[in-house]
Design a protein around this motif. Structure first.
Motif, PDB file in Angstrom:
ATOM      1  N   ARG A 278      -4.445  -5.577  -9.136  1.00 22.97           N
ATOM      2  CA  ARG A 278      -5.221  -5.422  -7.908  1.00 22.97           C
ATOM      3  C   ARG A 278      -4.617  -6.328  -6.851  1.00 22.97           C
ATOM      4  O   ARG A 278      -3.921  -7.304  -7.193  1.00 22.97           O
ATOM      5  CB  ARG A 278      -6.686  -5.781  -8.141  1.00 22.97           C
ATOM      6  N   TYR A 300       3.656  -0.969  -6.946  1.00 20.85           N
ATOM      7  CA  TYR A 300       2.678  -0.632  -5.910  1.00 20.85           C
ATOM      8  C   TYR A 300       3.280   0.435  -5.008  1.00 20.85           C
ATOM      9  O   TYR A 300       4.387   0.263  -4.492  1.00 20.85           O
ATOM     10  CB  TYR A 300       2.289  -1.849  -5.065  1.00 20.85           C
ATOM     11  N   THR A 310      -4.700  -1.509  -1.615  1.00 22.03           N
ATOM     12  CA  THR A 310      -5.861  -1.149  -2.437  1.00 22.03           C
ATOM     13  C   THR A 310      -5.469  -1.092  -3.903  1.00 22.03           C
ATOM     14  O   THR A 310      -4.312  -0.826  -4.247  1.00 22.03           O
ATOM     15  CB  THR A 310      -6.440   0.219  -2.029  1.00 22.03           C
ATOM     16  N   ASP A 312      -6.154   1.172  -5.950  1.00 20.89           N
ATOM     17  CA  ASP A 312      -5.828   2.542  -6.348  1.00 20.89           C
ATOM     18  C   ASP A 312      -4.338   2.842  -6.284  1.00 20.89           C
ATOM     19  O   ASP A 312      -3.874   3.797  -6.927  1.00 20.89           O
ATOM     20  CB  ASP A 312      -6.566   3.542  -5.448  1.00 20.89           C
ATOM     21  N   ASN A 313      -3.581   2.080  -5.531  1.00 16.81           N
ATOM     22  CA  ASN A 313      -2.158   2.367  -5.352  1.00 16.81           C
ATOM     23  C   ASN A 313      -1.244   1.637  -6.340  1.00 16.81           C
ATOM     24  O   ASN A 313      -0.026   1.747  -6.242  1.00 16.81           O
ATOM     25  CB  ASN A 313      -1.729   2.049  -3.921  1.00 16.81           C
TER      26      ASN A 313
END
Length: 329
Positions: A278, A300, A310, A312-313
């Motif tokens: 994260r 990333y 974020t 999510d990436n």
């Protein structure tokens, strides 16, 4: 057209440390495909945060994958502290020096590079070529939409360095000068490739998980208004409670760097994180999740123009001990 304008997005990849099979699995998960033996993506570019060498089981193979990608334009890379260490370990000091090599051949230094040297034992010519290639790796990438450095972004040092090295590359003279710890070159290499630290109080020392006795701890360079040592510690090994609760002095606060929220997204490696990947902050991501210690090799995915990072990436490959090295490392 700038380098960044050629691509729709970028894939920043963490410390590989010789985990070539894992790297191939990650690149394939990111939709890179081998074309004439080189991993390539039609619309994206990979950017490595350094530390391709040392510790892992397939260092030579990992170096070939990464260098081939860089030489064919499918990737960029910044120097990590392990590439820098290799240069120092294998470069003879100049006449008149008290040392034979720039990085002394102590048992600890030998232990860190041993896997690399062993795996190149029958490929001496190749190793020399890779050492020459390490000298072509910039210390940082400062793009309009993102920044990359192995460990720490120090605005003042980077500005001074780029005044004399606008391409971000070190020279042979700079490499030799960097062995003098209090020199400008020494400060640049230590800060950008190893990060910031703070001495433990009252002559205290702690033993890290790898058995190394430390008298200082690594610190965050983005913490706003920290109050205690625990607010700024940034390393896998926790501080003793009595140290973590110790309040920072005004002098110690002034020593800390600060990377502001308004700055471009910054990508680093180096710090051996654990758990679910994260962002550290909305504009800072560390991509080192201890792949060589059966953690994760992490990337990333940044789309062109993105400013906020974020969870999510993040994309990763878990390194499983039971994989026996084939699928894992």
């Amino acid at each position: 057209m700038s380098e960044s304008q050629k691509y729709r997005g970028f894939d920043f990849i963490g410390d590989v440390h010789g985990c070539a099979k894992t790297l191939e699995a990650l690149l394939e998960k990111l939709d890179y495909r081998k074309i004439n033996g080189v991993y390539t993506h039609k619309h994206r570019q990979a950017i490595y945060v350094g530390d391709i060498v040392d510790r892992g089981p397939r260092i030579r193979e990992a170096l070939h994958i990464v260098r081939d990608m860089v030489e064919h334009g499918g990737a960029r890379i910044v120097m990590g502290n392990h590439e820098y260490n290799a240069l120092g370990y294998c470069t003879r000091a100049r006449p008149g020096s008290a040392h034979t090599y720039l990085r002394e051949h102590t048992p600890r230094h030998e232990r860190l590079i041993r896997e690399t040297l062993d795996q190149f034992a029958n490929y001496g010519h190749e190793w020399n070529e890779f050492l020459e290639w390490f000298m072509t790796l910039p210390l940082l990438i400062d793009d309009q939409s993102f920044r990359v450095v192995h460990a720490c972004w120090d605005h003042e040092l980077i500005s001074q360095f780029l005044e004399h090295h606008p391409d971000g590359l070190i020279t042979e003279d700079f490499l030799h000068a960097s062995t003098v710890r209090d020199s400008f070159a020494g400060h640049v290499m230590d800060r950008l490739l190893r990060g910031t630290d703070m001495k433990l109080p009252d002559g205290m020392s702690i033993r890290s998980s790898d058995g190394f006795v430390r008298t200082a701890f690594r610190t965050k360079f983005w913490k706003a208004e920290p109050e205690t040592y625990g607010d700024v510690v940034f390393q896998p090994d926790a501080l003793p409670d009595e140290v973590a609760e110790r309040r920072l002095s005004e002098r110690e606060r002034r020593m800390l760097l600060f990377y502001g929220l308004e700055e471009p997204p910054l990508f680093v490696g180096h710090y051996w994180l654990q758990g679910a990947p994260r962002p550290i902050r909305p504009n800072i991501a560390c991509l080192d999740y201890s792949a060589v210690k059966y953690g994760k090799l992490v990337a990333y995915r940044l789309e062109a123009g993105d400013r906020k990072l974020t969870a999510d990436n993040f994309v990763w490959v878990d390194v499983m001990r039971e994989a026996g090295g084939a699928a894992g490392r």
